[in-house]
Scaffold this active site. Structure first.
Site, PDB file in Angstrom:
ATOM      1  N   ASN A  44       0.904  -1.349  -0.413  1.00 16.83           N
ATOM      2  CA  ASN A  44      -0.215   0.041   0.483  1.00 16.83           C
ATOM      3  C   ASN A  44       1.056   1.654   0.109  1.00 16.83           C
ATOM      4  O   ASN A  44       0.691   2.144  -0.828  1.00 16.83           O
ATOM      5  CB  ASN A  44      -1.311  -0.081   1.387  1.00 16.83           C
ATOM      6  N   ARG A 363     -11.599  -4.820 -13.934  1.00 14.81           N
ATOM      7  CA  ARG A 363      -9.722  -5.941 -13.330  1.00 14.81           C
ATOM      8  C   ARG A 363     -10.770  -7.325 -14.020  1.00 14.81           C
ATOM      9  O   ARG A 363     -11.188  -8.026 -12.743  1.00 14.81           O
ATOM     10  CB  ARG A 363      -9.510  -5.528 -12.137  1.00 14.81           C
ATOM     11  N   ARG A 393      -5.751   1.009 -13.114  1.00 13.29           N
ATOM     12  CA  ARG A 393      -4.137   0.944 -12.704  1.00 13.29           C
ATOM     13  C   ARG A 393      -3.750  -0.492 -12.400  1.00 13.29           C
ATOM     14  O   ARG A 393      -3.903  -1.233 -11.678  1.00 13.29           O
ATOM     15  CB  ARG A 393      -4.289   2.512 -11.694  1.00 13.29           C
ATOM     16  N   HIS A 423     -16.582   1.921 -14.621  1.00 14.04           N
ATOM     17  CA  HIS A 423     -16.334   1.270 -13.265  1.00 14.04           C
ATOM     18  C   HIS A 423     -17.007   0.198 -12.793  1.00 14.04           C
ATOM     19  O   HIS A 423     -17.328   0.000 -11.693  1.00 14.04           O
ATOM     20  CB  HIS A 423     -15.578   2.298 -12.082  1.00 14.04           C
ATOM     21  N   TYR A 455     -12.575 -10.257  -1.651  1.00 17.24           N
ATOM     22  CA  TYR A 455     -13.245  -9.210  -1.164  1.00 17.24           C
ATOM     23  C   TYR A 455     -14.506  -9.409  -1.040  1.00 17.24           C
ATOM     24  O   TYR A 455     -15.181 -10.261  -1.800  1.00 17.24           O
ATOM     25  CB  TYR A 455     -12.788  -8.707  -2.587  1.00 17.24           C
ATOM     26  N   ARG A 553     -14.222   2.136   4.814  1.00 15.27           N
ATOM     27  CA  ARG A 553     -12.631   1.078   4.649  1.00 15.27           C
ATOM     28  C   ARG A 553     -11.117   2.485   5.126  1.00 15.27           C
ATOM     29  O   ARG A 553     -10.594   1.782   5.725  1.00 15.27           O
ATOM     30  CB  ARG A 553     -12.274   0.639   3.672  1.00 15.27           C
ATOM     31  N   HIS A 581     -15.379  -4.632   1.183  1.00 16.91           N
ATOM     32  CA  HIS A 581     -15.296  -3.953  -0.715  1.00 16.91           C
ATOM     33  C   HIS A 581     -16.170  -3.073  -0.717  1.00 16.91           C
ATOM     34  O   HIS A 581     -16.745  -2.498  -1.930  1.00 16.91           O
ATOM     35  CB  HIS A 581     -14.449  -5.122  -2.113  1.00 16.91           C
TER      36      HIS A 581
END
Length: 683
Positions: A44, A363, A393, A423, A455, A553, A581
């Site tokens: 991270n 993704r 990304r 998205h 997730y 979160r 998530h």
């Protein structure tokens, strides 16, 4: 009402990463999982320096964010991260390594390598490492070859036969040779960093020199890909070229091992063109995200295997699509089996009545079964349209690969505009000869069977024709691009069209209830909360007496507990075995409750620069299910913390009834599965 105030998003993020770090220090967490939390913290942090720190530095340098400059945000971020890195070292050296030692695993961290290991390590050095070393001399007025993003090097200080001092940059081939080497002796197994092996055998690399020092370092580079114009069909090739450039992008940070002299450090900075980068003293080791691959050989315990609960109604069903026609289905990953999602696409690929399949992929899994089904569908003569977001990304290369593979198989591939990401996580099937021509999937998380294992997300399978006609309008718009007529959405909340306005209206509805003296509540669960108009509206709701409960979160720019502004707002953060998530939005209670799920955080990027989809949950039973999951999360006193007015993580007071919400949700859903199975087999 007191004037709204907003916490800095990047300072808030460091608080979240600090919470991840503290999970690594919890004695009750299995050893290997604590090591993985250290890895996640490090990963991270690397991404933060690649993506956000360039923005922080630029805003500070040009003075555009006056408040951040006044509050000295850049220095505060650096100070906080330095303290967290010290805590990282403390956890690793004082708890993790001693526990590994008790298991017969000697992890050599910051110590000289024992003589007994050197013969084995010598063979590793000469046979596996030496041929991968790239050596460059640091010379005044000469630029060093650029080192790729976050790759480790050593700055080696030597003296030649004349006594003249020399500096060399030695590339550490951790990517090619592996970060760790395991050596077995009679009494135990030893785990050694590759850079320590190189350090031990530098005399073999510089035979005519005396070695006076060796220091680890790495350069972090800006990871942003700026696509400032439309490229159409050329976009994959343009992006592939940009991805190669990103590894050698603008340097934002030089992280170095303490002990190096300032003149040697400045010589390196000049030779590497790092004058504008932050220069930060770190520990001896960098890229400790690699700890996730520590070769502990199964000795370090992990979480016990938790098999996803099957959904008997679906497992036993002859056709999933028929079950969806009977009523909405909601799948909660990773607590429940992901296979119905795969089956949704598999049936569509082979059903002769299916005419069209439209999907958004943000993704894509590396070995994507969903993409495989879409390819099969196209080969079976169905019209398949996939919007692949090539600008996701750090997943760009994989998404490009899949886009090209699907296109070669006959799938129509659509790309989003250069200034907008798609998205949304949605899919639509159109069929002939059916009173319900549309079937659809709408989710809070990516259509990715790999991330679905860790997730927490919610996936709706529905035949609600009103909802799905709106989804059809969205796909028509995405296919047509700028030439498309602007769609009108009556039930879906779609960013760029009506999402922000509808959320504002829903908050206003609760304000009206509170103003009239009736109970009013808002419960929101998101990854990130930043957008100021929506935050200001939540402040307004709090001031009116609405009870606002937030589960956030990561980034949170809303400050709770300010008298007259946010005293009716509480914020929780949950970090546990799984990555929280799912996005959930609840307004009101009882008969007037409105509940939405979706892909959108309340971030500037999600509200203004992305296509997002949030959708209402209508089925009363499914709404009860989500409410119970939220109730368990609001009762969590083990994995949850509250955020105070300084956005600090405040541990919960553990009562006589400890609650780990993730464990409790699994038990709730598993029990619900048993109940369903019992009812389905009862005569």
């Amino acid at each position: 009402m007191t004037r709204p105030v907003f916490y800095n998003r990047d300072l808030s993020w460091t608080g979240f990463n600090g919470r991840v770090l503290e999970e690594a220090g919890k004695p009750g967490v299995p050893l290997m999982e604590r090591i993985r939390f250290l890895s996640i913290f490090s990963s991270n942090l690397d991404e933060f320096y690649r993506v956000r720190m360039p923005v922080v530095m630029a805003l500070h340098a040009n003075g555009r964010d006056k408040r951040a400059v006044e509050e000295n945000v850049q220095a505060r971020i650096t100070t906080r991260i330095s303290a967290q890195q010290a805590r990282f070292g403390q956890i690793l050296s004082q708890t993790i390594i001693p526990e590994l030692n008790e298991l017969g695993l000697s992890f050599h961290y910051g110590s000289e390598l024992p003589e007994a290991l050197l013969p084995s390590l010598r063979a590793v050095f000469f046979n596996e490492i030496l041929g991968l070393l790239q050596v460059s001399k640091v010379e005044s007025g000469k630029q060093l070859p650029p080192v790729a993003n976050n790759r480790i090097c050593q700055l080696v200080v030597t003296a030649d036969r004349t006594g003249a001092e020399c500096l060399y940059q030695v590339y550490v081939p951790a990517e090619e040779a592996g970060r760790f080497v395991k050596v077995t002796t009679q009494d135990s197994e030893h785990i050694v960093f590759i850079e320590d092996i190189i350090r031990s055998f530098l005399p073999a690399l510089f035979p005519d020199h005396a070695i006076n020092g060796a220091y680890n370092m790495k350069i972090t580079r800006d990871a942003e890909l700026n696509i400032a114009e439309e490229y159409g069909e050329r976009l994959p090739d343009i992006l592939e070229a940009r991805l190669q450039q990103r590894e050698l992008g603008t340097a934002t940070r030089l992280l170095y091992e303490p002990g190096i002299s300032m003149r040697h450090l400045y010589a390196l900075i000049a030779a590497s063109g790092l004058e504008k980068a932050m220069v930060v003293a770190g520990g001896r080791y960098h890229n400790l995200k690699d700890l996730a691959a520590l070769p502990a050989g199964g000795r370090a315990a992990s979480y016990p295997v938790q098999q996803p609960a099957e959904i008997p109604d679906l497992t036993a069903a002859e056709r999933l699509h028929k079950e969806i026609e009977r009523g909405d289905l909601l799948i909660h990953t990773p607590y429940q089996d992901y296979s119905p999602v795969l089956r949704f696409f598999n049936e569509a690929a082979t059903d002769p009545d299916v005419l069209e399949i439209s999907v958004t992929l943000y993704r894509v899994a590396t070995q994507s079964k969903i993409a495989g089904s879409l390819i099969t569908a196209a080969r079976n003569g169905k019209r398949v349209t996939v919007l692949v977001e090539l600008k996701a990304r750090f997943d760009e290369a994989n998404n490009i690969r899949w886009a090209k593979t699907m296109k070669a198989a006959g799938v129509a591939i659509v790309y989003s505009r250069y200034d907008q990401k798609v998205h949304a996580k949605v899919a639509l099937i159109r069929r002939r000869n059916n009173a319900m021509p549309y079937l659809g999937l709408m989710a809070t998380g990516n259509l990715n069977e790999t991330t679905a294992r860790f997730y927490t997300d919610h996936i709706l399978l529905t035949a609600d024709q009103d909802l799905l006609m709106g989804l059809g309008d969205l796909f028509a718009f995405l296919r047509s691009g700028k030439q498309a007529a602007v769609p009108h959405f009556s039930e879906l909340l779609v960013a760029g069209f009506n999402l922000q306005e509808r959320f504002m209206e829903l908050i206003d509805g609760e304000i009206s209830e509170a103003t009239a003296g009736r109970p009013a509540r808002i419960v929101l669960k998101m990854n990130n909360l930043e957008e100021r108009k929506l935050i200001s509206k939540l402040y307004e709701a709090s001031a009116a007496g609405v009870h606002v409960q937030l589960i956030i979160r990561s980034i949170c720019c809303l400050i709770p507990g300010i008298p007259g502004l946010s005293e009716n707002i509480t914020i929780r953060r949950i970090v546990g075995r799984y990555l929280e998530h799912g996005r959930i939005f609840i307004f009101g209670m009882g008969a007037r409750e409105q509940l939405f799920l979706g892909s959108a955080d309340w971030m500037n990027r999600n509200i203004y620069n992305r296509i997002e989809v949030c959708f209402p949950l209508k089925d009363a039973r499914l709404k009860e299910e989500i409410n119970e999951m939220i109730r368990l999360q609001l009762a969590d006193n083990l994995q949850a913390v509250t955020l105070d007015s300084e956005l600090e993580n405040i541990p919960m007071a553990v009562s006589q009834q400890p609650v780990d919400s993730q464990a409790a949700i699994y038990q709730f859903l598993a029990q619900s599965t048993v109940i369903k199975e019992t009812h389905s087999t009862t005569p």
